[in-house]
Design a protein around this motif. Structure first.
Motif, short mmCIF file in Angstrom:
data_model
loop_
_atom_site.label_atom_id
_atom_site.label_comp_id
_atom_site.label_asym_id
_atom_site.label_seq_id
_atom_site.Cartn_x
_atom_site.Cartn_y
_atom_site.Cartn_z
N LEU A 116 0.86 -1.18 0.00
CA LEU A 116 0.00 0.00 0.00
C LEU A 116 0.90 1.24 0.00
O LEU A 116 1.45 1.61 1.03
CB LEU A 116 -0.91 0.00 1.23
CG LEU A 116 -1.90 1.16 1.35
CD1 LEU A 116 -2.88 1.16 0.18
CD2 LEU A 116 -2.64 1.11 2.67
N LYS A 117 1.07 1.84 -1.14
CA LYS A 117 2.05 2.92 -1.29
C LYS A 117 1.38 4.29 -1.07
O LYS A 117 0.39 4.61 -1.72
CB LYS A 117 2.70 2.87 -2.68
CG LYS A 117 3.46 1.58 -2.93
CD LYS A 117 4.12 1.59 -4.29
CE LYS A 117 4.80 0.25 -4.60
NZ LYS A 117 5.89 -0.06 -3.69
N ILE A 127 -9.17 10.57 4.75
CA ILE A 127 -8.67 9.32 4.17
C ILE A 127 -7.41 8.95 4.91
O ILE A 127 -6.40 9.64 4.83
CB ILE A 127 -8.39 9.48 2.66
CG1 ILE A 127 -9.67 9.85 1.92
CG2 ILE A 127 -7.81 8.20 2.09
CD1 ILE A 127 -9.47 10.12 0.44
N SER A 128 -7.45 7.84 5.65
CA SER A 128 -6.28 7.40 6.40
C SER A 128 -6.30 5.88 6.48
O SER A 128 -7.29 5.24 6.17
CB SER A 128 -6.28 8.00 7.82
OG SER A 128 -7.45 7.60 8.51
N VAL A 129 -5.18 5.32 6.89
CA VAL A 129 -5.08 3.87 7.04
C VAL A 129 -5.00 3.53 8.51
O VAL A 129 -4.50 4.32 9.32
CB VAL A 129 -3.85 3.31 6.28
CG1 VAL A 129 -4.03 3.47 4.79
CG2 VAL A 129 -2.57 3.99 6.73
N ASN A 130 -5.46 2.34 8.84
CA ASN A 130 -5.65 2.01 10.25
C ASN A 130 -4.62 1.03 10.78
O ASN A 130 -4.35 1.01 11.97
CB ASN A 130 -7.06 1.41 10.42
CG ASN A 130 -7.45 1.29 11.88
OD1 ASN A 130 -7.16 2.17 12.67
ND2 ASN A 130 -8.10 0.19 12.21
N SER A 142 4.99 9.25 7.05
CA SER A 142 4.10 9.80 8.07
C SER A 142 2.63 9.65 7.72
O SER A 142 1.76 9.65 8.61
CB SER A 142 4.43 11.27 8.30
OG SER A 142 4.27 12.02 7.10
N ASP A 143 2.31 9.50 6.43
CA ASP A 143 0.91 9.36 6.02
C ASP A 143 0.28 8.08 6.56
O ASP A 143 -0.95 8.01 6.68
CB ASP A 143 0.80 9.36 4.48
CG ASP A 143 1.12 10.71 3.88
OD1 ASP A 143 1.12 11.71 4.63
OD2 ASP A 143 1.38 10.78 2.67
N TYR A 144 1.08 7.09 6.88
CA TYR A 144 0.52 5.84 7.40
C TYR A 144 0.01 5.98 8.82
O TYR A 144 -0.69 5.09 9.30
CB TYR A 144 1.58 4.73 7.34
CG TYR A 144 1.95 4.33 5.93
CD1 TYR A 144 1.22 3.37 5.25
CD2 TYR A 144 3.03 4.92 5.27
CE1 TYR A 144 1.55 3.00 3.95
CE2 TYR A 144 3.37 4.55 3.98
CZ TYR A 144 2.63 3.60 3.32
OH TYR A 144 2.95 3.24 2.03
N TRP A 145 0.38 7.07 9.51
CA TRP A 145 -0.06 7.26 10.89
C TRP A 145 -0.95 8.50 11.05
O TRP A 145 -1.27 8.88 12.17
CB TRP A 145 1.16 7.39 11.81
CG TRP A 145 1.76 6.07 12.16
CD1 TRP A 145 1.44 5.28 13.23
CD2 TRP A 145 2.80 5.37 11.46
NE1 TRP A 145 2.21 4.14 13.23
CE2 TRP A 145 3.05 4.17 12.16
CE3 TRP A 145 3.52 5.64 10.30
CZ2 TRP A 145 4.00 3.24 11.74
CZ3 TRP A 145 4.47 4.73 9.89
CH2 TRP A 145 4.70 3.54 10.59
N SER A 149 4.11 2.45 16.91
CA SER A 149 3.91 3.89 16.81
C SER A 149 4.79 4.46 15.71
O SER A 149 5.82 3.86 15.32
CB SER A 149 4.24 4.57 18.15
OG SER A 149 5.63 4.51 18.40
N ARG A 150 4.42 5.63 15.23
CA ARG A 150 5.19 6.27 14.17
C ARG A 150 6.61 6.59 14.61
O ARG A 150 7.58 6.34 13.89
CB ARG A 150 4.48 7.55 13.72
CG ARG A 150 5.18 8.30 12.60
CD ARG A 150 4.71 9.73 12.54
NE ARG A 150 5.03 10.45 13.78
CZ ARG A 150 4.59 11.66 14.07
NH1 ARG A 150 3.80 12.31 13.22
NH2 ARG A 150 4.93 12.25 15.21
#
Length: 539
Positions: A162-163, A177-180, A168-171, A187-188
């Motif tokens: 999942l690109k 629109i965000s991923v869980n 930082s967008d993954y957290w 943690s980030r």
């Protein structure tokens, strides 16, 4: 050096279909260098149909032009010695692990990243952090353990599937629109801290090695920071799988612009800047059997050139056995190399550059510039066959495992006098037929790696190589997984896809149930409520 590409369907067919003859063409995209592109469209000289002429080395067959008459099924010349030698691999080709038990993606991955390798990786990472903190760097750190290291690798693989634009967008939480998933694993800040400090070698020994660069340059090891893990990965690649008879060797670029003496620029490659690897791959499925990293001029050079040394380093009888056939492009092909491989009981076939040292200098084998398509010429010197063939352009080949012509033809379109097009069959040399089938092993491996590559920008070149080692482990593991499924006669429509394999591996590495929905963050309902209210307000 232009890289051959395959469609997803072609990748699936080439991975696990039996060897079938692909369409033979002279598309310049199949060639691996600009020089090869210039000479590659004039391939194999035609094997002389006259038995007396064929038995005399250094003679040339008359040109054969396309006709409507049937072509002979074989030539008078006997195959060279390498073609007659037995195929005696050191082990039975195929997966070397126990195929009678179920092999999970995680189990296959741990064959490359063993428990000892992970413990060493954790210990060296913790040592580097201690040194950084002592030097004044400020960030929270608790010593990493193998379980957490596997979770970190799992998240890195997740980002390959999942690109997003930035790590930082993954957290991110306060976005519509965000991923869980990532925040349920780590943690980030913890992920970033591990990324910044991941280290394969002992930091204290690094200091000793770095001093040698100035005081004892002959003893300085450029790849010292990679050696602990790289040695394990290479050994695992060789122990887990034994290749089939046809092999290919080519360069691979690992993207980086780090200022090291190893960074290369190759304008004809899709990845123009990076660290260059010489890769030996199984032509049947793209499995990376072995590789070496180019570090510049070697102190152990034989004096016969980089192309010669890189092939000899990878083609080792102690690992392979004998009777293998190697396919390579014109960067590597030379009579000296092919004769050396014959002495090791290896055959070879590849495109060859005009004017290559020790190649025949006679003009008897030259093709006229306006020769019609399908014109073939050949010369045999001892066990080496030199062929030329006219397609759109002239293509030159050298082989120690082929006869010049074996009755193969290829379809081409030509324009008739009335302006319409017709399809004709023209003869094609046997070396070209097999080259087009078996040369794509490294390209196939590169394409499989690129689908879900974990590469991302780092500040250290050796961390870039760490991520590439993960790519090799995952891709080789997937190839073995599919090979095992074939051995179990799994129906074609039930074979595991590449994406499903990586997703399964991510779940196992991160310690979650495969297919389970991750627990939602506390503010997820709040975000959804805000999103709904904003839409209501607009209406």
């Amino acid at each position: 050096m232009a890289q051959q590409r395959f469609s997803a369907e072609q990748v699936a067919e080439m991975l696990f279909a039996d060897s079938e003859e692909n369409e033979i063409g002279s598309d310049p995209d199949r060639f691996d260098s600009e020089e090869e592109d210039q000479i590659f469209h004039g391939i194999d000289p035609f094997e002389d149909l006259n038995q007396e002429t064929a038995e005399q080395p250094g003679t040339s067959a008359e040109p054969m032009t396309p006709t409507t008459r049937p072509f002979p099924s074989s030539t008078a010349s006997a195959p060279p010695a390498a073609c007659r030698s037995r195929f005696c691999p050191r082990r039975e080709p195929g997966v070397q692990l126990d195929t009678s038990v179920e092999q999970s993606p995680l189990g296959l991955f741990k064959h490359f990243f063993s428990a000892d390798s992970i413990r060493t990786l954790c210990a060296n990472t913790n040592k580097l952090v201690e040194r950084n903190i002592a030097a004044g760097k400020r960030y929270k750190w608790t010593n990493i353990n193998p379980v957490e290291m596997f979770k970190f690798i799992g998240l890195v693989l997740y980002m390959g599937v999942l690109k997003l634009l930035a790590v930082s967008d993954y957290w991110k939480r306060k976005k519509n629109i965000s991923v869980n998933f990532p925040s349920t694993v780590m943690s980030r800040d913890r992920f970033r801290a591990i990324s910044w400090n991941i280290h394969m070698s002992d930091p204290e020994e690094d200091v000793v090695n770095d001093r040698k660069k100035q005081t004892q340059p002959d003893e300085y090891d450029t790849l010292f920071r990679l050696k602990p893990l790289m040695t394990e990965i290479k050994a695992a690649c060789q122990s887990a799988y034994h290749p089939r008879k046809q092999l290919s060797i080519d360069e691979r670029m690992v993207a980086t612009k780090a200022r090291t003496g190893m960074t290369q620029y190759m304008k004809a490659k899709p990845t123009k800047w990076g660290i260059k690897l010489f890769v030996l791959a199984d032509s049947s499925n793209g499995y990376t059997c072995d590789f070496s990293i180019y570090t510049g001029k070697s102190r152990l050079a034989s004096g016969l050139g980089l192309s010669f040394d890189s092939v000899v380093e990878l083609m080792r009888p102690s690992f392979l056995g004998s009777g293998y056939h190697l396919y390579c492009d014109n960067f590597y092909t030379s009579p000296k190399l092919f004769r050396h491989l014959l002495s090791l009981n290896f055959g070879a076939c590849g495109t060859i550059r005009e004017g290559r040292k020790d190649a025949p200098k006679t003009k008897l084998n030259q093709l006229p510039k306006k020769s019609p398509r399908g014109t073939l010429r050949w010369i045999r010197e001892d066990d080496l066959l030199f062929t030329k063939w006219m397609d759109n352009r002239e293509v030159a080949m050298c082989s120690s495992v082929h006869v010049a012509y074996d009755g193969d033809t290829v379809k081409r379109k030509q324009k008739k006098r009335d302006g319409s097009w017709e399809e004709i069959n023209i003869p094609v040399p046997k070396p070209i037929v097999d080259y087009n089938i078996y040369m794509g092993g490294v390209d196939l491996s590169d394409q499989l790696i690129q689908y879900y590559s974990v590469q991302h920008t780092t500040r250290r070149w050796y961390r870039t190589m760490f991520f590439h080692f993960i790519d090799i482990a995952v891709t080789n593991g997937f190839i073995m997984y599919r090979e095992i499924q074939k051995l179990r006669n799994t129906p074609a429509n039930q074979l595991t896809t590449h994406r499903a394999y990586v997703e399964h591996l991510v779940a196992e590495l991160c310690g979650v149930t495969v297919g389970a929905v991750p627990v939602q963050r506390e503010n997820w309902a709040y975000t959804c409520a805000n999103l709904h209210s904003s839409y209501t307000a607009e209406v």
